[in-house]
Design a protein around this motif. Structure first.
Motif, PDB file in Angstrom:
ATOM      1  N   MET A   1       8.716  -3.551   5.205  1.00  0.00           N
ATOM      2  CA  MET A   1       7.863  -1.960   5.493  1.00  0.00           C
ATOM      3  C   MET A   1       6.350  -3.189   6.380  1.00  0.00           C
ATOM      4  O   MET A   1       5.847  -4.260   6.813  1.00  0.00           O
TER       5      MET A   1
ATOM      6  N   SER B   1       7.176   4.257   4.192  1.00  0.00           N
ATOM      7  CA  SER B   1       6.160   3.867   3.838  1.00  0.00           C
ATOM      8  C   SER B   1       5.862   4.187   5.216  1.00  0.00           C
ATOM      9  O   SER B   1       6.289   4.460   6.436  1.00  0.00           O
ATOM     10  N   THR B   2       4.315   5.064   5.730  1.00  0.00           N
ATOM     11  CA  THR B   2       4.389   5.257   6.857  1.00  0.00           C
ATOM     12  C   THR B   2       4.493   4.808   8.057  1.00  0.00           C
ATOM     13  O   THR B   2       3.746   2.922   7.462  1.00  0.00           O
TER      14      THR B   2
ATOM     15  N   TYR C   1      -1.707   0.221  -3.415  1.00  0.00           N
ATOM     16  CA  TYR C   1      -0.391   0.212  -2.661  1.00  0.00           C
ATOM     17  C   TYR C   1       0.572   1.099  -4.586  1.00  0.00           C
ATOM     18  O   TYR C   1       0.266  -0.160  -4.917  1.00  0.00           O
TER      19      TYR C   1
ATOM     20  N   LYS D   1       3.967   1.998  -0.884  1.00  0.00           N
ATOM     21  CA  LYS D   1       3.773   3.458  -0.316  1.00  0.00           C
ATOM     22  C   LYS D   1       2.034   3.313  -0.445  1.00  0.00           C
ATOM     23  O   LYS D   1       1.189   2.924  -1.645  1.00  0.00           O
ATOM     24  N   LEU D   2       1.706   3.997   0.217  1.00  0.00           N
ATOM     25  CA  LEU D   2      -0.203   4.037   0.321  1.00  0.00           C
ATOM     26  C   LEU D   2      -0.481   5.041  -0.833  1.00  0.00           C
ATOM     27  O   LEU D   2       0.126   5.975  -1.230  1.00  0.00           O
ATOM     28  N   ASP D   3      -1.262   3.835  -1.839  1.00  0.00           N
ATOM     29  CA  ASP D   3      -1.423   5.319  -3.246  1.00  0.00           C
ATOM     30  C   ASP D   3      -2.971   5.954  -2.942  1.00  0.00           C
ATOM     31  O   ASP D   3      -3.559   6.234  -3.156  1.00  0.00           O
TER      32      ASP D   3
END
Length: 518
Positions: free
Chosen positions: A266, A295-296, A500, A505-507
């Motif tokens: 990631m 994730s992005t 995260y 992933k971004l929280d």
């Protein structure tokens, strides 16, 4: 259709693992610290673990919950579960009472396997605090030796099943739980056919061969763990180097020492390595591929990986339900690799539809629907199926995207991750992508916060160490990049780092809470 084309061969993961052992028994399969196991040795450990599970009555169709770090034993135990026809239920080691109680009570495992102690946590003691139902016959832990130690066995009249064997193509092989920041996790069911199709698609698209050395750095408890620690090595016969926990300096050392060729990861992994003090002197020339997903992934991430690591890089797009719907290929241009999610792999298909379910024109945004031979068999709680799948079997990803004339998919936002300010729909991802191009911005999350007049306003939470990066700097930069006035954030929060979730992933849930009170 999938059977006719040979994508579904109605085999089991265990049978393909046995074939791999027979072809290359002396090949090194796993490197875990100082431990190096050949395929034959890994197969022997798998057989021992399988015998222990059979002896206590675990058999075909039984769920086995495995809450282990990314150790070599985790791979052998997982193969053992599949070898006796069980259903593998991997759980992140970081989960505690709340998550464990939910999963165990819904999954109803016949066995729960945990470490004795890991990173200061006594896992058998942790489980003892839960009200484990009687259907969890066995709680086991990994011992110091290559075995399973029975820590708790509930009384049962169920006989041992010494004849248990691997499942068949359409049998459920894995139960994986989605990670969510606000909603209850959903148990996703995968068959041997869907898992093997996913593995074959990645092996083919990434062009992985027995000569590749793959570094596994992600948590085992989600689909990426099943893919890169179980499926890819089973099908490709490559060597897998394990690292737990993640550490950038250790990763660099392993690339040099083990001559790593493929490192799935990631953006947070890439950023950590590039910022490591030893990276400037690192010899990472063995790397040929650094695919990123989970994730992005910004265009800058792919470009930096290619330029700094000196290898190919690309974005991958998928979910627990449909693991790798699209990714880049060797025929794509650098711009296509950096700015799009690529094209469908294997027999996968993508549609972009409007709110009424009608296909939109190329280049027009809409919800991403996907289907393919790797699509899951549904949810353990069947009540979720109606909302997640169309009547003709397409999976609703919940993401917004576009497909261009060449078939490349680009994710432009979440269907539910839309900020509605005074009736105008604002895509957080659009603002995030632009801000990530600013040299001072290491990370960003754009969220909405309540407003009595407009309903919502826009807040940008930026990770930066530049003391001069302030609200005016941000607005001037976004205006200069052509954003409309209604898209401009009305609040800026500067942080040293962003939060995260357990899977990287971004929280955004915590960011929304923070923005609402700041």
């Amino acid at each position: 259709m999938y059977r006719a084309s040979g994508v579904w061969r109605d085999e089991s993961v265990a049978s393909r693992f046995a074939e791999s052992i027979a072809r290359r028994p002396a090949s090194i399969a796993i490197v875990d610290g100082d431990r190096r196991l050949t395929l034959a040795e890994l197969g022997g450990a798998t057989s021992r673990f399988a015998a222990t599970l059979r002896d206590v009555g675990v058999g075909p169709g039984d769920v086995v919950s495995v809450q282990l770090p990314s150790w070599w034993q985790t791979i052998a135990i997982s193969q053992a579960v599949l070898a006796i026809g069980g259903v593998l239920n991997p759980i992140l080691p970081s989960y505690r009472q709340r998550e464990l109680s939910f999963i165990i009570n819904e999954a109803r495992p016949r066995a729960v396997i945990v470490p004795g102690r890991y990173r200061g946590v006594d896992y058998p003691a942790l489980l003892s605090e839960l009200d484990l139902p009687e259907h969890a016959l066995l709680t086991a832990r990994t011992g110091d030796a290559d075995d399973l130690v029975i820590a708790r066995a509930a009384p049962s009249s169920r006989p041992a099943r010494s004849t248990a064997g691997p499942g068949r193509g359409d049998d459920i092989a894995a139960l994986l739980y989605t990670s969510g920041t606000t909603s209850t996790p959903k148990g996703v069911l995968h068959t041997h056919n869907t898992l093997l199709a996913e593995g074959a698609g990645i092996v083919g698209t990434h062009e992985i061969t027995p000569d590749d050395v793959l570094m596994f750095t992600m948590p085992f408890g989600h689909i990426g763990g099943i893919l890169y620690a179980i499926l890819v090595p089973t099908l490709a016969g490559n060597r897998t180097v394990l690292m737990d926990p993640w550490d950038p300096a250790t990763a660099i050392d392993l690339i040099e020492r083990e001559q790593i060729t493929v490192q799935p990861g990631m953006p947070v992994f890439l950023r950590g390595m590039l910022a490591s003090p030893g990276f400037a002197q690192a010899r990472v020339g063995s790397l040929r591929l650094f695919p990123m997903g989970g994730s992005t992934v910004a265009a800058r991430d792919v470009d930096d990986a290619r330029e700094s690591l000196g290898c190919a890089s690309k974005r991958t797009y998928g979910s627990t339900e449909l693991p790798t719907l699209t990714t880049g290929t060797a025929s794509d241009t650098p711009d296509e690799l950096a700015t799009t999610e690529g094209r469908p792999i294997g027999a996968n298909e993508v549609r972009i539809v409007d709110a009424d379910g009608n296909d939109v024109a190329p280049g027009q945004a809409g919800e991403i629907l996907g289907r393919g031979p790797e699509l899951c068999a549904g949810y353990l709680d069947a009540r979720f199926n109606a909302a997640a799948f169309t009547a003709d079997g397409w999976f609703r990803t919940g993401d917004l995207g576009t497909v261009d004339a060449t078939g490349h998919l680009t994710v432009v936002g979440r269907l539910k991750d839309v900020i509605i300010r005074g009736g105008e729909n604002i895509s957080p991802k659009l603002i995030e992508d632009v801000l990530l191009e600013h040299p001072s911005v290491a990370g960003v999350g754009v969220v909405g916060y309540p407003d009595p007049l407009y309903g919502e306003r826009v807040c940008a939470v930026v990770a930066t160490t530049d003391a001069d990066f302030g609200f005016t700097t941000m607005i001037d930069y976004l205006k200069g990049r052509g954003l409309a006035s209604y898209q401009l954030p009305e609040k800026l929060l500067v942080r040293a780092e962003l939060p995260y979730t357990l899977t990287g992933k971004l929280d955004k849930s915590s960011l929304r809470d923070e923005a609402a009170v700041a």
